[in-house]
Design an enzyme around this catalytic site. Structure first.
Site, PDB file in Angstrom:
ATOM      1  CG  HIS A  98     -36.029  -9.305  80.564  1.00 60.38           C
ATOM      2  ND1 HIS A  98     -34.665  -9.298  80.773  1.00 60.38           N
ATOM      3  CD2 HIS A  98     -36.286 -10.364  79.743  1.00 60.38           C
ATOM      4  CE1 HIS A  98     -34.116 -10.302  80.099  1.00 60.38           C
ATOM      5  NE2 HIS A  98     -35.077 -10.966  79.477  1.00 60.38           N
ATOM      6  CG  HIS A 108     -32.616 -17.775  83.696  1.00 52.54           C
ATOM      7  ND1 HIS A 108     -31.649 -18.671  84.128  1.00 52.54           N
ATOM      8  CD2 HIS A 108     -33.244 -18.378  82.660  1.00 52.54           C
ATOM      9  CE1 HIS A 108     -31.688 -19.746  83.377  1.00 52.54           C
ATOM     10  NE2 HIS A 108     -32.647 -19.596  82.484  1.00 52.54           N
ATOM     11  CG  ASN A 110     -33.473 -24.081  83.585  1.00 55.01           C
ATOM     12  OD1 ASN A 110     -33.224 -25.283  83.707  1.00 55.01           O
ATOM     13  ND2 ASN A 110     -32.521 -23.171  83.402  1.00 55.01           N
ATOM     14  CB  VAL A 111     -36.789 -27.227  87.459  1.00 56.59           C
ATOM     15  CG1 VAL A 111     -36.131 -26.603  88.675  1.00 56.59           C
ATOM     16  CG2 VAL A 111     -38.201 -26.687  87.309  1.00 56.59           C
ATOM     17  NE  ARG A 112     -31.335 -28.529  82.011  1.00 53.02           N
ATOM     18  CZ  ARG A 112     -30.743 -27.614  82.753  1.00 53.02           C
ATOM     19  NH1 ARG A 112     -31.452 -26.642  83.300  1.00 53.02           N
ATOM     20  NH2 ARG A 112     -29.433 -27.659  82.971  1.00 53.02           N
ATOM     21  N   GLY A 261     -37.107 -27.452  68.694  1.00 53.67           N
ATOM     22  CA  GLY A 261     -38.020 -26.799  69.618  1.00 53.67           C
ATOM     23  C   GLY A 261     -38.642 -25.561  68.993  1.00 53.67           C
TER      24      GLY A 261
END
Length: 307
Positions: A98, A108, A110-112, A261
């Site tokens: 931000h 934004h 992500n990798v998962r 989580g």
């Protein structure tokens, strides 16, 4: 039980977190990421890195997590009944930036990787991830650059990959209750196991490795643009839409909270300041109106750039 696939992915993700933090901190100067390691009572833990009150990034985070357990949360098993009764591991890196300057877009990614197992059955695994851009005062050339990097990232894996995952990103990052996209998209993929493991893993690495190339040039181009109270107010207003998406529509937020989580890490993606104004609409023809009028519906950016 050995997890050769999991170990390889985890090693990559920890390295990716390091490289993302180094690359972003280099733009910031004096303000650094602070690290917060945590453990999950039900199994697993993570490494959260957060930057706050910087000159460039008002707030940002790059979070690594590895959670595991003997049974899946309802958000996962309800949609995939074949996962019932399986133990699971979920490992990933997610990040959000931000910026302070409203002319620098929020970003934004992500990798998962997910794997679920039970005795006497083949493992069920898949990859997911992507990256997306949320500008407040968008510049066409920035959006084209973002999507060109996305296309070049996908090209070695097939001509259909970028159009498919670009469209999926447009569809996923939609505020259905507002009938608008969160931003100008990028890439999004989930349940990726259509290729053999090594090819899927290579694609995940390509996506993670492309983020700085896609984002940092935009930050550098827009960071010095002048702004005032009007632009900051509009930024806070649009950040409110970002909050709405994360809390209402984002599956990752739901999975993280339902799986036990770490709440602070899951909600790390929230902006530092946001606001809501009842029935507010921008003045027609203004820079603020241009965002919704021209940028918050899916477009074929690269085709338009070549026209």
């Amino acid at each position: 039980m050995a997890h050769p696939h999991l170990d390889k992915v985890k090693e990559y993700l920890l390295d990716l977190q390091d490289r993302l933090c180094d690359g972003l901190a280099a733009e910031e100067g004096d303000t650094a990421f602070r690290e917060d390691s945590w453990t999950r009572e039900a199994g697993g833990g993570g490494r959260s890195r957060v930057i706050e009150n910087g000159e460039v990034f008002e707030k940002g985070g790059v979070n690594f997590s590895h959670v595991f357990g003997e049974r899946l949360p309802a958000s996962a098993s309800a949609a995939r009944p074949e996962l019932a009764g399986r133990s699971f591991h979920a490992v990933g890196v997610s990040w959000v930036l931000h910026p302070r300057n409203p002319h620098v877009p929020t970003a934004h990614g992500n990798v998962r990787f997910f794997i679920a197992e039970k005795e006497g059955a083949e493992p069920v695994w898949w990859f997911g991830g992507g990256f997306d851009l949320t500008p407040f005062y968008p510049v066409f050339e920035d959006v084209v650059h973002w999507h060109r990097v996305a296309q070049e990232t996908c090209a070695p894996f097939g001509d259909d990959v970028y159009p498919r995952f670009k469209r999926w990103c447009d569809e996923y990052f939609t505020l259905h209750h507002r009938d608008e996209t969160r931003g100008v998209g990028g890439l999004f993929f989930d349940d990726l196991n259509e290729w053999e493991f090594e090819r899927c893993f290579a694609f995940q690495r390509a996506v993670g490795d492309a983020f700085l190339e896609a984002y940092v040039p935009i930050v550098r181009r827009r960071q010095a643009t002048e702004y005032g109270e009007r632009e900051r107010d509009f930024q806070a207003f649009r950040r409110g839409r970002y909050v709405e998406f994360n809390l209402v529509w984002d599956r990752g937020t739901l999975f993280g909270l339902q799986s036990g989580g770490r709440t602070e890490s899951i909600l790390m993606s929230m902006p530092p300041l946001a606001q809501w104004q009842y029935c507010w609409t921008p003045e027609p023809g203004s820079p603020e109106a241009r965002l919704a009028d021209e940028f918050l519906t899916p477009r074929e950016w690269l085709e338009e750039a070549e026209a």
